[in-house]
Structure formats: structure tokens, C-alpha cells
Write a protein that holds these residues in place. Structure first.
Motif, PDB file in Angstrom:
ATOM      1  N   ASP A  12       7.270   4.028  -6.413  1.00 46.79           N
ATOM      2  CA  ASP A  12       8.554   3.622  -5.846  1.00 46.79           C
ATOM      3  C   ASP A  12       8.571   2.108  -5.769  1.00 46.79           C
ATOM      4  OD1 ASP A  12      11.073   3.768  -4.771  1.00 46.79           O
ATOM      5  OD2 ASP A  12      10.374   4.061  -2.715  1.00 46.79           O
ATOM      6  N   GLU A  13       9.642   1.522  -6.260  1.00 42.63           N
ATOM      7  CA  GLU A  13       9.737   0.068  -6.202  1.00 42.63           C
ATOM      8  C   GLU A  13      10.641  -0.340  -5.050  1.00 42.63           C
ATOM      9  OE1 GLU A  13      13.260   1.234  -8.708  1.00 42.63           O
ATOM     10  OE2 GLU A  13      11.185   1.881  -8.464  1.00 42.63           O
ATOM     11  N   THR A  14      10.317  -1.460  -4.443  1.00 42.55           N
ATOM     12  CA  THR A  14      11.093  -1.952  -3.312  1.00 42.55           C
ATOM     13  C   THR A  14      11.009  -3.470  -3.278  1.00 42.55           C
ATOM     14  OG1 THR A  14      11.465  -1.728  -0.926  1.00 42.55           O
ATOM     15  CG2 THR A  14       9.183  -1.860  -1.666  1.00 42.55           C
ATOM     16  N   ARG A  15      11.808  -4.070  -2.434  1.00 41.37           N
ATOM     17  CA  ARG A  15      11.829  -5.527  -2.304  1.00 41.37           C
ATOM     18  C   ARG A  15      11.336  -5.897  -0.914  1.00 41.37           C
ATOM     19  NH1 ARG A  15      17.311  -8.254  -4.047  1.00 41.37           N
ATOM     20  NH2 ARG A  15      16.548  -7.354  -6.003  1.00 41.37           N
ATOM     21  N   ASP A  16      10.385  -6.833  -0.846  1.00 39.12           N
ATOM     22  CA  ASP A  16       9.850  -7.225   0.453  1.00 39.12           C
ATOM     23  C   ASP A  16      10.759  -8.251   1.122  1.00 39.12           C
ATOM     24  OD1 ASP A  16       9.369  -9.656  -0.767  1.00 39.12           O
ATOM     25  OD2 ASP A  16       7.196  -9.384  -0.905  1.00 39.12           O
TER      26      ASP A  16
END
Length: 224
Positions: A12-16
Motif C-alpha cells: 500500500d502506498e501512502t504519503r507521509d
């Protein structure tokens, strides 16, 4: 993992907080006694959300872990085109390397999408969610407004307001609950901001007016 040999991958990709894209990589495997293991191998920086770049990162991780892509039997991602696209998505690219690596749409993500579709049919819940987002963003965007909440109550009785996540329903529920718990406190704070005047006053007065409506509270309780 190498001893169990056969595995599936979950990503799963996400933005910090700094705005950088990251990929959470997990290996799911089972031993001879049918005990399931899920090992989070790490969170990796990705230069973009393109299928080609994400695939390259996944293959690099698998290689570094001394795993064989031919032993992959499953892929679990969200339904984003870059991940689930049947022609050039990550799932399709991995499956071209290993035909047995079947793609399964993440059950949690599917549930979130179903709940979002369901709540969109209810004007009460949809309106309440929008108001929740407006109120919490209005409060959290200003340190002065956050400090006002602290001064209005004993810190031991104050539950921190949680931002409304646009994608994960479980996090949305936490956000709604945080507003419900602090409903009277937030309303008092908005009233004081409105009485002080200045640039934030019209927004605060409008939000206070919304919180006075039964439909707002009712919608929040429905979405709780």
C-alpha cells in the motif's frame, strides 16, 4: 519466510507528513501446519506512483530478501489503476513474471469503498462528514484555536480532535467520535471565536450554526 518458500505480497502506498510517497511492503506466508504469517518488511521511499516505479521497488525488495518471484502466489493491493490495472498496473506486471501471482483487491479497501458508496446515499451522513471535516480543519489549522480548547477544559477530559481521512472509514469513525466527545467544548470554542470578531469570525459563526442543528448531530451519530 525463505523456509516457507511460497508467499504473497501486500503493498500500500501512502504519503507521509512531508509529502513524500512511501510504500509499505508486507509478505504473507503459511507454514506446513497452515499457520499464517504476515511480516511487514518495511516502508520504502518511492520516486513516483507510476506502476513501473512501484514494480521496480517491489522486485528490488524481493531480490534483497533472497526470495524468488516465481514463488509468489498472490498480490494484495488497493484498486488504484496504477496497482490493479489489468494491462500495465503493478499486478499485471508482476503476473507477467509469475503467472500464479494472482491479484486480490484488498478486502479492507473494498469495505471502505462500499461504506463510502453507502454513506453517499444518505444526505444526513454526507453533510455531517463535510461539517466534521470543516470544523476539525478550522480548529487544527490554528495553534491559537487549539490552545483555546485547552484553556476551556481540563486536559484530562479533552480528547484530541482527529482529522477526517478521505479514504479509510475506520479513521473517519475515529474522527467523528472525537468531535462527538468534544461536541459541547468545540461549540463553545467556536462561539468565543465568533464573538472575538476578525477574519475567522464568519467561519466560526457558520460552523456554530451548523452544530446547533439537530440534523448535524443526528448525522454524526449515524456515522459513528
Amino acid at each position: 519466510i525463505s523456509e516457507r518458500k511460497i508467499y504473497s505480497i501486500i503493498c500500500d502506498e501512502t504519503r507521509d507528513e512531508s509529502g513524500k510517497e512511501q510504500l509499505c511492503f508486507t509478505i504473507r506466508s503459511v507454514d506446513n501446519d497452515f499457520i499464517i504469517y504476515e511480516d511487514v518488511l518495511g516502508i520504502y521511499m518511492i520516486i513516483s506512483q507510476s506502476a513501473a516505479d512501484i514494480t521496480e521497488v517491489i522486485l528490488d525488495i524481493i531480490c534483497r530478501c533472497n526470495l524468488n518471484i516465481k514463488d509468489c502466489r498472490g498480490q494484495g493491493y488497493d484498486g488504484a489503476p496504477s496497482m490493479a490495472g489489468h494491462i500495465s498496473g503493478v499486478a499485471a506486471r508482476i503476473q507477467r513474471l509469475c503467472r500464479k501471482a494472482f491479484f486480490v483487491h484488498c478486502n479492507a479497501h473494498s469495505l471502505d469503498l462500499s461504506l463510502q458508496d453507502l454513506t453517499s446515499t444518505s444526505s444526513s451522513i454526507s453533510t455531517a462528514l463535510n461539517i466534521t471535516n470543516d470544523i476539525i480543519n478550522f480548529i487544527k489549522d490554528s495553534p491559537k484555536r487549539l490552545n483555546l480548547l485547552d484553556t476551556l477544559t481540563d486536559l484530562n477530559n479533552y480528547t484530541q480532535l482527529k482529522p477526517l481521512c478521505p479514504h479509510r472509514w475506520t479513521v473517519r469513525a475515529s474522527s467523528i467520535n472525537s468531535l462527538l466527545i468534544n461536541y459541547s467544548l468545540v461549540k463553545t470554542a467556536l462561539t468565543e471565536i465568533g464573538e472575538e470578531g476578525g477574519h475567522p469570525a464568519p467561519k466560526a459563526n457558520a460552523l456554530t450554526e451548523q452544530m446547533d442543528k439537530f440534523s448535524t448531530y443526528f448525522g454524526l451519530k449515524l456515522g459513528e
